[in-house]
Write a protein that holds these residues in place. Structure first.
Motif, PDB file in Angstrom:
ATOM      1  N   THR B 163       0.824  -1.195   0.000  1.00 18.84           N
ATOM      2  CA  THR B 163       0.000   0.000   0.000  1.00 18.84           C
ATOM      3  C   THR B 163       0.862   1.251   0.000  1.00 18.84           C
ATOM      4  O   THR B 163       1.999   1.244   0.489  1.00 18.84           O
ATOM      5  CB  THR B 163      -0.957   0.034   1.209  1.00 18.84           C
ATOM      6  OG1 THR B 163      -1.781   1.191   1.114  1.00 18.84           O
ATOM      7  CG2 THR B 163      -0.189   0.070   2.526  1.00 18.84           C
ATOM      8  N   GLU B 273      -6.286  -1.225   3.182  1.00 25.61           N
ATOM      9  CA  GLU B 273      -5.253  -0.190   3.362  1.00 25.61           C
ATOM     10  C   GLU B 273      -5.900   1.184   3.309  1.00 25.61           C
ATOM     11  O   GLU B 273      -6.969   1.364   2.716  1.00 25.61           O
ATOM     12  CB  GLU B 273      -4.147  -0.326   2.304  1.00 25.61           C
ATOM     13  CG  GLU B 273      -4.536  -1.007   1.009  1.00 25.61           C
ATOM     14  CD  GLU B 273      -5.337  -0.139   0.091  1.00 25.61           C
ATOM     15  OE1 GLU B 273      -5.245   1.092   0.227  1.00 25.61           O
ATOM     16  OE2 GLU B 273      -6.046  -0.669  -0.772  1.00 25.61           O
ATOM     17  N   ALA B 301      -2.413  -0.553   7.162  1.00 24.43           N
ATOM     18  CA  ALA B 301      -3.048  -1.706   6.530  1.00 24.43           C
ATOM     19  C   ALA B 301      -3.354  -2.781   7.560  1.00 24.43           C
ATOM     20  O   ALA B 301      -2.861  -2.748   8.690  1.00 24.43           O
ATOM     21  CB  ALA B 301      -2.145  -2.278   5.438  1.00 24.43           C
TER      22      ALA B 301
END
Lengths: 128, 354
Positions: B163, B273, B301
């Protein structure tokens, strides 16, 4: 007692009897027993993945009355004939087991195990 | 004044496993501490009992003489605990009374889809996909790079989530990721540059042991935010392909997948995320949180799994609602093995310590 009330009671009794008979019929059909061949019938179940509050099973314990069989992971099947000694109607359960305990028992559908018939012999075509 | 304790037990609803020389094993959610209180007079009546397990100290007011293990220690583990009685005059003169040393853990999940089949299924039945090892994470804020990870020997699938943010469509999923030189397949949640981005990469039958995980994102610029990676390995699954996947982005909570095609015996793996300026906590719906990661460079996340019974969605909400997304894939079960006969274990009813 007025005849209208008496008639109403008779109708109510008839309706109750009919509903009872319908109920009995439904109950009987709900108890349909699965028929399976004793020699090849197999128990099968699905093992859930471990999650935040459940660890992996190390085995599963099958129980049919007083008979039982422990099936080590990762197997998730067992032959019926490895659990019960002979043909018959059985109600069996399975539960998951690990070092910390076991789950509640989960019931299999009730089933009747029997032998397949013998194949006919001496087949022939007879001319009258 | 003299206070004392009688019988001290570690008991369990539903069974307790032990042997003369082995650790006592109990169900973390079911086990209870229990003890007896000797006869007392108004002058030496105890007010409470104090139970200590390492740094955890719990006071149990009279007349209670039991308490759940989970109410004393938060998580499964191996514990040595003891107990003493106290009242307004002080604590018992005698030394603390020890409980048996024990190890608590979780019992397994109950089997489902139980059935009686007329014949042995070809190749056995199905075993739900299972994670092998824990979910790990690391950070790297470069456009490309590599790191070494150790994949369990029994793993048949590797899943990596990433992410971050860069204002280029499919910045992560349009790039590449490899494990030991083997290309991984991407599931995108980074098609919208107005929201924080994520992607999930997976590969079947990854090389195991110590391997190099390498990535190269689109272009040459490093992500503006983030660079948080998480990975997990799985086994007991159909390596011919996944059943379905979904990647979505949202402006705020909840971060919800599209409907995932799934069925009993499958395993859903999800990675949520989000942009954040703090270290958030994610709350999952229709899935169980497996790992919560420490926020990195304005990205946070969480990893979750679910055992579906049919098609479903999965969603996660962060403690600070902001833009982000969620990616999930559905793993299909592999064929199981054959039945075997083993000797059933003998549970021990209880262990007493005087």
């Amino acid at each position: 007692m007025p005849s209208q009330i008496q008639n109403g009671r008779n109708i109510a009794v008839i309706i109750a009897v009919v509903l009872l008979l319908i109920g009995l019929g439904t109950s009987a059909s709900a108890q349909t027993v699965i028929a399976v061949p004793f020699d090849t019938a197999t128990f099968q179940w699905t093992v859930p993945a471990p999650d935040a509050t459940h660890s992996a099973a190390t085995s599963h314990l099958l129980t049919c009355g007083t008979a039982s069989l422990s099936v080590a992971m990762p197997s998730n099947t067992a032959l019926v004939k490895d659990v019960v000694v002979g043909p018959g109607t059985y109600t069996c359960t399975v539960k998951a087991v690990n070092a910390f305990g076991s789950t509640a028992e989960v019931a299999f559908p009730q089933f009747q195990a029997g032998y397949l018939p013998l194949a006919p012999t001496n087949t022939q075509i007879v001319v009258p | 004044m003299r206070l004392s304790l009688g019988l001290v037990l570690l008991t369990l609803m539903g069974g307790l496993n032990a042997s003369a020389h082995a650790q006592v094993l109990v169900s973390h959610l079911d086990a209870k501490f229990r003890w007896d209180v000797p006869a007392f007079t108004p002058e030496n009546a105890p007010d409470a009992h104090v139970l200590t397990c390492g740094g955890s100290v719990v006071t149990v007011p009279m007349p209670a003489t039991s308490i759940a293990v989970k109410d004393v220690v938060a998580a499964p583990g191996t514990y040595q605990c003891d107990l003493y009685a106290q009242n307004s005059a002080g604590r018992q003169a005698a030394p603390n009374v020890p409980f048996p040393s024990f190890q608590s853990g979780y019992v397994p999940g109950a089997p489902f889809m139980v059935q009686v089949l007329p014949d042995t299924p070809t190749g056995g039945g199905t075993v739900a996909p299972t994670r092998t090892g824990s979910v790990s994470s690391f950070t790297n804020a470069n456009n490309s790079g590599s790191t070494s990870i150790t994949i369990p020997a029994d793993a048949t699938m590797l899943i990596v989530g990433v992410t971050g943010y860069y204002p280029t469509t499919n910045y992560f999923s349009g790039g590449s990721m490899t494990i030991g030189g083997n290309a991984m397949t991407a599931v995108a949640a980074d098609g919208d540059t107005s929201a924080f981005m994520g992607a999930l990469f997976y590969v079947f039958n990854p090389p195991t042991g110590s391997q190099t995980l390498a990535w190269d994102w689109v272009g040459t610029s490093p992500p503006v935010d983030g660079g948080l990676f998480a990975w997990g390995a799985y086994k007991d699954l159909d390596t011919s392909g996944i059943r379905s996947s979904s990647g979505t982005q949202q402006a705020g909570n909840p971060h919800t997948t599209g409907t995932l095609t799934a069925q009993s015996g499958d395993l859903i793996v999800a990675f949520a995320e989000q942009f954040t300026v703090s270290d958030d906590t994610f709350t999952w719906t229709s899935a169980t949180r497996i790992s919560e990661f420490t926020a990195f460079d304005r990205g946070d996340a969480s990893w979750a799994e679910a055992s579906p019974t049919g098609n479903q969605t999965v969603s996660a909400s962060s403690s600070s609602s902001s833009d982000g997304g969620i990616v999930a894939i559905v793993l299909k079960p592999a064929a199981g093995g054959s039945a075997s006969l083993v000797v059933p274990r003998n549970p021990m009813a209880a262990l007493l310590v005087r």
